[in-house]
Motif scaffolding. Structure first.
Motif, PDB file in Angstrom:
ATOM      1  N   ASN A   1     -35.477   4.591 -26.491  1.00  0.00           N
ATOM      2  CA  ASN A   1     -35.283   3.626 -25.394  1.00  0.00           C
ATOM      3  C   ASN A   1     -34.048   4.043 -24.595  1.00  0.00           C
ATOM      4  OD1 ASN A   1     -35.622   1.439 -23.730  1.00  0.00           O
ATOM      5  ND2 ASN A   1     -34.825  -0.076 -25.166  1.00  0.00           N
ATOM      6  N   GLU A   2     -34.154   5.108 -23.872  1.00  0.00           N
ATOM      7  CA  GLU A   2     -33.045   5.655 -23.112  1.00  0.00           C
ATOM      8  C   GLU A   2     -32.985   5.043 -21.705  1.00  0.00           C
ATOM      9  OE1 GLU A   2     -33.660   9.852 -23.106  1.00  0.00           O
ATOM     10  OE2 GLU A   2     -32.747  10.129 -25.100  1.00  0.00           O
ATOM     11  N   PHE A   3     -31.841   5.193 -21.081  1.00  0.00           N
ATOM     12  CA  PHE A   3     -31.693   4.713 -19.708  1.00  0.00           C
ATOM     13  C   PHE A   3     -32.513   5.600 -18.763  1.00  0.00           C
ATOM     14  CE2 PHE A   3     -28.133   2.250 -21.237  1.00  0.00           C
ATOM     15  CZ  PHE A   3     -28.108   1.162 -20.389  1.00  0.00           C
ATOM     16  N   THR A   4     -33.219   4.933 -17.853  1.00  0.00           N
ATOM     17  CA  THR A   4     -34.037   5.649 -16.878  1.00  0.00           C
ATOM     18  C   THR A   4     -33.681   5.178 -15.475  1.00  0.00           C
ATOM     19  OG1 THR A   4     -35.809   3.980 -16.913  1.00  0.00           O
ATOM     20  CG2 THR A   4     -35.932   5.769 -18.553  1.00  0.00           C
ATOM     21  N   GLY A   5     -34.295   5.805 -14.498  1.00  0.00           N
ATOM     22  CA  GLY A   5     -34.070   5.398 -13.112  1.00  0.00           C
ATOM     23  C   GLY A   5     -34.468   3.960 -12.857  1.00  0.00           C
ATOM     24  N   GLU A   6     -35.479   3.482 -13.583  1.00  0.00           N
ATOM     25  CA  GLU A   6     -35.924   2.094 -13.422  1.00  0.00           C
ATOM     26  C   GLU A   6     -34.834   1.123 -13.837  1.00  0.00           C
ATOM     27  OE1 GLU A   6     -39.539  -0.887 -14.907  1.00  0.00           O
ATOM     28  OE2 GLU A   6     -39.527   1.224 -15.500  1.00  0.00           O
ATOM     29  N   ASP A   7     -34.087   1.459 -14.914  1.00  0.00           N
ATOM     30  CA  ASP A   7     -32.982   0.602 -15.346  1.00  0.00           C
ATOM     31  C   ASP A   7     -31.906   0.513 -14.275  1.00  0.00           C
ATOM     32  OD1 ASP A   7     -33.746  -0.099 -18.124  1.00  0.00           O
ATOM     33  OD2 ASP A   7     -33.675   2.070 -18.402  1.00  0.00           O
ATOM     34  N   TYR A   8     -31.563   1.648 -13.708  1.00  0.00           N
ATOM     35  CA  TYR A   8     -30.526   1.659 -12.667  1.00  0.00           C
ATOM     36  C   TYR A   8     -30.972   0.880 -11.433  1.00  0.00           C
ATOM     37  CZ  TYR A   8     -28.372   5.255 -15.581  1.00  0.00           C
ATOM     38  OH  TYR A   8     -27.800   5.929 -16.640  1.00  0.00           O
ATOM     39  N   ASN A   9     -32.256   0.949 -11.119  1.00  0.00           N
ATOM     40  CA  ASN A   9     -32.777   0.174  -9.984  1.00  0.00           C
ATOM     41  C   ASN A   9     -32.698  -1.323 -10.271  1.00  0.00           C
ATOM     42  OD1 ASN A   9     -33.381   2.452  -8.467  1.00  0.00           O
ATOM     43  ND2 ASN A   9     -35.487   2.590  -9.230  1.00  0.00           N
ATOM     44  N   LYS A  10     -33.001  -1.713 -11.523  1.00  0.00           N
ATOM     45  CA  LYS A  10     -32.913  -3.120 -11.914  1.00  0.00           C
ATOM     46  C   LYS A  10     -31.477  -3.621 -11.801  1.00  0.00           C
ATOM     47  CE  LYS A  10     -36.791  -3.408 -15.201  1.00  0.00           C
ATOM     48  NZ  LYS A  10     -37.139  -3.597 -16.631  1.00  0.00           N
ATOM     49  N   ILE A  11     -30.545  -2.816 -12.289  1.00  0.00           N
ATOM     50  CA  ILE A  11     -29.129  -3.203 -12.243  1.00  0.00           C
ATOM     51  C   ILE A  11     -28.668  -3.346 -10.792  1.00  0.00           C
ATOM     52  CG2 ILE A  11     -26.794  -2.395 -12.739  1.00  0.00           C
ATOM     53  CD1 ILE A  11     -27.975  -1.076 -15.284  1.00  0.00           C
ATOM     54  N   ASN A  12     -29.076  -2.416  -9.954  1.00  0.00           N
ATOM     55  CA  ASN A  12     -28.711  -2.479  -8.545  1.00  0.00           C
ATOM     56  C   ASN A  12     -29.259  -3.745  -7.896  1.00  0.00           C
ATOM     57  OD1 ASN A  12     -29.128  -1.849  -5.525  1.00  0.00           O
ATOM     58  ND2 ASN A  12     -27.809  -0.166  -6.198  1.00  0.00           N
ATOM     59  N   LYS A  13     -30.496  -4.084  -8.229  1.00  0.00           N
ATOM     60  CA  LYS A  13     -31.124  -5.282  -7.659  1.00  0.00           C
ATOM     61  C   LYS A  13     -30.413  -6.550  -8.127  1.00  0.00           C
ATOM     62  CE  LYS A  13     -35.548  -7.715  -7.313  1.00  0.00           C
ATOM     63  NZ  LYS A  13     -36.971  -7.756  -7.736  1.00  0.00           N
ATOM     64  N   ILE A  14     -30.113  -6.609  -9.431  1.00  0.00           N
ATOM     65  CA  ILE A  14     -29.415  -7.767  -9.981  1.00  0.00           C
ATOM     66  C   ILE A  14     -28.043  -7.916  -9.336  1.00  0.00           C
ATOM     67  CG2 ILE A  14     -28.368  -8.734 -12.070  1.00  0.00           C
ATOM     68  CD1 ILE A  14     -30.649  -7.381 -13.651  1.00  0.00           C
ATOM     69  N   ALA A  15     -27.347  -6.792  -9.197  1.00  0.00           N
ATOM     70  CA  ALA A  15     -26.010  -6.818  -8.598  1.00  0.00           C
ATOM     71  C   ALA A  15     -26.054  -7.349  -7.176  1.00  0.00           C
ATOM     72  CB  ALA A  15     -25.406  -5.422  -8.630  1.00  0.00           C
ATOM     73  N   ARG A  16     -27.014  -6.883  -6.378  1.00  0.00           N
ATOM     74  CA  ARG A  16     -27.130  -7.332  -4.987  1.00  0.00           C
ATOM     75  C   ARG A  16     -27.483  -8.824  -4.909  1.00  0.00           C
ATOM     76  NH1 ARG A  16     -27.315  -3.602  -0.906  1.00  0.00           N
ATOM     77  NH2 ARG A  16     -27.186  -1.414  -1.544  1.00  0.00           N
ATOM     78  N   GLU A  17     -28.357  -9.279  -5.806  1.00  0.00           N
ATOM     79  CA  GLU A  17     -28.731 -10.698  -5.807  1.00  0.00           C
ATOM     80  C   GLU A  17     -27.527 -11.570  -6.147  1.00  0.00           C
ATOM     81  OE1 GLU A  17     -31.954 -10.843  -8.559  1.00  0.00           O
ATOM     82  OE2 GLU A  17     -33.472 -10.247  -7.075  1.00  0.00           O
ATOM     83  N   ASN A  18     -26.743 -11.134  -7.136  1.00  0.00           N
ATOM     84  CA  ASN A  18     -25.551 -11.898  -7.510  1.00  0.00           C
ATOM     85  C   ASN A  18     -24.521 -11.905  -6.378  1.00  0.00           C
ATOM     86  OD1 ASN A  18     -26.685 -12.386 -10.001  1.00  0.00           O
ATOM     87  ND2 ASN A  18     -25.496 -10.834 -11.089  1.00  0.00           N
ATOM     88  N   LEU A  19     -24.375 -10.761  -5.718  1.00  0.00           N
ATOM     89  CA  LEU A  19     -23.431 -10.684  -4.604  1.00  0.00           C
ATOM     90  C   LEU A  19     -23.874 -11.567  -3.443  1.00  0.00           C
ATOM     91  CD1 LEU A  19     -22.677  -6.850  -4.639  1.00  0.00           C
ATOM     92  CD2 LEU A  19     -21.038  -8.676  -5.107  1.00  0.00           C
ATOM     93  N   ALA A  20     -25.187 -11.597  -3.180  1.00  0.00           N
ATOM     94  CA  ALA A  20     -25.706 -12.433  -2.093  1.00  0.00           C
ATOM     95  C   ALA A  20     -25.389 -13.910  -2.342  1.00  0.00           C
ATOM     96  CB  ALA A  20     -27.209 -12.231  -1.961  1.00  0.00           C
ATOM     97  N   LYS A  21     -25.470 -14.331  -3.613  1.00  0.00           N
ATOM     98  CA  LYS A  21     -25.147 -15.716  -3.958  1.00  0.00           C
ATOM     99  C   LYS A  21     -23.663 -15.988  -3.726  1.00  0.00           C
ATOM    100  CE  LYS A  21     -28.815 -16.121  -7.426  1.00  0.00           C
ATOM    101  NZ  LYS A  21     -29.109 -16.264  -8.881  1.00  0.00           N
ATOM    102  N   LYS A  22     -22.825 -15.014  -4.088  1.00  0.00           N
ATOM    103  CA  LYS A  22     -21.391 -15.188  -3.870  1.00  0.00           C
ATOM    104  C   LYS A  22     -21.060 -15.254  -2.382  1.00  0.00           C
ATOM    105  CE  LYS A  22     -19.285 -13.304  -8.043  1.00  0.00           C
ATOM    106  NZ  LYS A  22     -18.276 -12.353  -8.580  1.00  0.00           N
ATOM    107  N   ILE A  23     -21.747 -14.445  -1.588  1.00  0.00           N
ATOM    108  CA  ILE A  23     -21.514 -14.430  -0.138  1.00  0.00           C
ATOM    109  C   ILE A  23     -21.872 -15.782   0.474  1.00  0.00           C
ATOM    110  CG2 ILE A  23     -22.281 -13.434   2.054  1.00  0.00           C
ATOM    111  CD1 ILE A  23     -22.682 -10.787   0.493  1.00  0.00           C
ATOM    112  N   ASP A  24     -22.985 -16.370   0.007  1.00  0.00           N
ATOM    113  CA  ASP A  24     -23.414 -17.675   0.518  1.00  0.00           C
ATOM    114  C   ASP A  24     -22.385 -18.758   0.219  1.00  0.00           C
ATOM    115  OD1 ASP A  24     -25.764 -16.783   1.658  1.00  0.00           O
ATOM    116  OD2 ASP A  24     -26.961 -17.131  -0.141  1.00  0.00           O
ATOM    117  N   LYS A  25     -21.691 -18.620  -0.918  1.00  0.00           N
ATOM    118  CA  LYS A  25     -20.704 -19.627  -1.312  1.00  0.00           C
ATOM    119  C   LYS A  25     -19.327 -19.356  -0.705  1.00  0.00           C
ATOM    120  CE  LYS A  25     -22.926 -20.677  -5.754  1.00  0.00           C
ATOM    121  NZ  LYS A  25     -22.776 -20.676  -7.231  1.00  0.00           N
TER     122      LYS A  25
END
Length: 209
Positions: free
Chosen positions: A141-165
């Protein structure tokens, strides 16, 4: 009175009438030309000033986010799993702004009315810098490009919430109103009327987006 004197008198009146007509039409011509030139000058000046303020109004901010990413792969053997996880630190530069070059307007030169017909929505740009710490994974169960894409998506979603607040959008909106108010000052100084959303704008407080 002799015939010669009568002809001289008539000639004088004809000359006076001709001079009067020349002065009258000359006055009408130059008056009309001045009015047209004035309107054209006002219109050109307004268009030039709108282009001058048609720049990107930007508010900048910096956000930090720390998250723990975990993923587990189950097996057919009870209790046996293959896990991977990472501590992720995100530092992001964020800009919020309005591209005033996309503002549309209508100029009614005859009635001296400038109407703002559309103001674009804010543009949000997130530039994250993502760093990974304490990365753990297994052979199955190694890190793949899909994992990095998921992390990037999660990070952007969390940042968008912070920006709204945050106050970023409000600050950007205030700067936009300040830029649009320059049009109000210009039109008022030239005796024109500024309109937006069907309302006459008489002060900056009347500008509601």
């Amino acid at each position: 009175m002799s015939l010669f004197n009568r002809l001289s008198e008539i000639r004088k009146w004809v000359v006076l009438i001709l001079i009067g007509l020349v002065l009258f039409f000359g006055y009408k011509y130059f008056t009309s030309t001045t009015e047209t030139s004035s309107i054209e000058y006002d219109t050109n000046l307004i268009q030039t000033q709108i282009k001058n303020v048609g720049k990107l109004v930007v508010t900048e901010g910096h956000f930090a986010e720390v998250l723990t990413y975990k993923d587990r792969k189950e097996t057919y053997i009870p209790g046996l799993t293959f896990d991977k996880k990472a501590l992720v630190v995100i530092n992001a530069d964020v800009t919020v702004g309005f591209d005033l070059s996309k503002v549309t307007y209508d100029i009614d030169a005859k009635n001296k009315i400038l109407t703002i017909t559309n103001v674009p929505k804010e543009e949000i740009k997130i530039s994250p810098d993502i760093k990974y710490y304490n990365t753990e994974s297994s052979t199955f169960n190694e890190f793949t490009g899909e994992d990095y894409n998921k992390i990037n998506k999660i990070a952007r979603e969390n940042l968008a919430k912070k920006i709204d607040k945050s106050t970023l959008k409000t600050n950007a909106k205030n700067r936009l109103l300040s830029e649009l108010a320059k049009m109000l000052v210009l039109t008022n100084s030239m005796g024109w009327t500024l309109q937006y959303k069907g309302d006459v704008i008489e002060s900056e407080s009347d500008l509601k987006l």
